[in-house]
Design a protein around this motif. Structure first.
Motif, short mmCIF file in Angstrom:
data_model
loop_
_atom_site.label_atom_id
_atom_site.label_comp_id
_atom_site.label_asym_id
_atom_site.label_seq_id
_atom_site.Cartn_x
_atom_site.Cartn_y
_atom_site.Cartn_z
N VAL A 1 0.84 -1.20 0.00
CA VAL A 1 0.00 0.00 0.00
C VAL A 1 0.88 1.25 0.00
O VAL A 1 2.09 1.18 0.22
CB VAL A 1 -0.94 0.03 1.23
CG1 VAL A 1 -1.89 -1.15 1.21
CG2 VAL A 1 -0.14 0.07 2.53
N SER A 2 0.26 2.40 -0.24
CA SER A 2 0.94 3.68 -0.12
C SER A 2 0.79 4.19 1.31
O SER A 2 0.01 3.65 2.11
CB SER A 2 0.35 4.69 -1.10
OG SER A 2 -0.98 5.03 -0.70
N GLN A 3 1.49 5.27 1.63
CA GLN A 3 1.35 5.86 2.95
C GLN A 3 -0.08 6.40 3.15
O GLN A 3 -0.65 6.28 4.24
CB GLN A 3 2.35 7.00 3.13
CG GLN A 3 2.35 7.63 4.51
CD GLN A 3 2.77 6.65 5.60
OE1 GLN A 3 3.92 6.23 5.66
NE2 GLN A 3 1.84 6.26 6.44
N LYS B 1 0.62 1.53 10.55
CA LYS B 1 1.95 2.09 10.30
C LYS B 1 2.87 1.01 9.75
O LYS B 1 3.84 0.59 10.39
CB LYS B 1 2.52 2.68 11.59
CG LYS B 1 1.73 3.86 12.16
CD LYS B 1 2.38 4.40 13.41
CE LYS B 1 1.59 5.59 13.95
NZ LYS B 1 2.21 6.14 15.20
N PRO B 2 2.60 0.57 8.53
CA PRO B 2 3.45 -0.47 7.94
C PRO B 2 4.84 0.05 7.62
O PRO B 2 5.01 1.24 7.29
CB PRO B 2 2.70 -0.85 6.66
CG PRO B 2 1.90 0.36 6.33
CD PRO B 2 1.51 0.97 7.65
N LEU C 1 1.76 -6.69 5.61
CA LEU C 1 1.35 -5.39 5.08
C LEU C 1 2.56 -4.46 5.08
O LEU C 1 3.14 -4.18 6.14
CB LEU C 1 0.23 -4.81 5.92
CG LEU C 1 -0.28 -3.41 5.51
CD1 LEU C 1 -1.01 -3.47 4.18
CD2 LEU C 1 -1.18 -2.83 6.61
N ILE C 2 2.95 -3.96 3.89
CA ILE C 2 4.14 -3.10 3.77
C ILE C 2 3.86 -1.93 2.84
O ILE C 2 2.90 -1.95 2.06
CB ILE C 2 5.36 -3.87 3.24
CG1 ILE C 2 5.11 -4.34 1.80
CG2 ILE C 2 5.72 -5.05 4.16
CD1 ILE C 2 6.35 -4.92 1.12
N ILE C 3 4.72 -0.92 2.94
CA ILE C 3 4.83 0.13 1.93
C ILE C 3 6.07 -0.23 1.11
O ILE C 3 7.16 -0.37 1.68
CB ILE C 3 4.99 1.52 2.56
CG1 ILE C 3 3.74 1.89 3.36
CG2 ILE C 3 5.26 2.57 1.48
CD1 ILE C 3 3.88 3.17 4.15
#
Length: 219
Positions: free
Chosen positions: A97-99, A108-109, A138-140
């Motif tokens: 995902v994006s911020q 807060k990935p 879940l990451i950016i």
């Protein structure tokens, strides 16, 4: 002018143009929206026993595709609907995902490379046939450049090396530091950034950036 001389001149010009193209430091850019990767067990839990992804469109990287199927990503504080699944299936689920997306989820990935999910944020995936909760994944996604070994040799970089990429257009000029090189025989040359990064620089898929090697730090 003799025909032989004209052919010789044309051959030399074409040779110089070819050499110029091979030494270009331009990198094509692809903008990556939020998406999800699944393994076989997760796919069957979400869509039903024996279910297989159907291809909507091929992606720039050989063998990869955007599926017709989408899911909802949820957290205790929010959700994202119609998150596209990318294929083929992987060994473990992962959501990128994006911020801005993270704010919507109230999460807060960490900023990570794809596949580096240890200690990342938890998430719930909801499909038409079921749902799954994962403790991590879940990451950016960190900005990165896919390269074939021939590209890496041309740019004189190696897998895992960190470089900078500058993008200049009429509206804004931005520089992406901490851009990671990823090298594989399976890759095609392309830099990937997320939608927040693209919006910050008014960048769209198909634009190009200029790669600059980062000088080593000396103490």
């Amino acid at each position: 002018m003799a025909r032989e001389n004209l052919e010789s001149i044309v051959e030399e010009v074409m040779k110089q143009l070819s050499q110029s193209d091979n030494t270009s430091s331009e990198i094509p850019i692809g903008v990556s929206a939020r998406h999800c990767h699944l393994d076989k067990d997760s796919l069957e839990t979400l869509f039903g026993q024996g279910y297989e992804l159907s291809e909507k469109a091929p992606l720039s990287q050989p063998g990869q595709f955007a599926a017709n199927e989408t899911v909802t990503i949820a957290s205790p504080k929010g959700s994202l609907s119609k998150v596209r699944i990318l294929g083929p299936l992987r060994s473990a689920p992962q959501v990128e995902v994006s911020q801005t997306d993270a704010f919507k989820l109230g999460m807060k990935p960490p900023i990570r490379q794809s596949g580096q999910t240890e200690g990342s944020s938890p998430f719930t995936i909801i499909g038409p046939k079921g749902s799954l909760y994962h403790e991590e994944g879940l990451i950016i996604a960190q900005a990165h450049i896919h390269m074939h070994p021939e590209d890496a040799n041309r740019f004189q970089v190696k897998d895992g090396e960190v470089v900078e990429v500058a993008v200049t257009n009429h509206a804004r000029a931005v520089r992406f530091s901490n851009t990671v090189i990823r090298v594989s025989e399976k890759y095609q040359l392309e830099m990937h950034i997320d939608t927040d990064e693209a919006n910050a620089g008014s960048i769209h898929t198909g634009q190009k950036g200029i790669l600059t090697k980062v000088a080593p730090a000396y103490v």
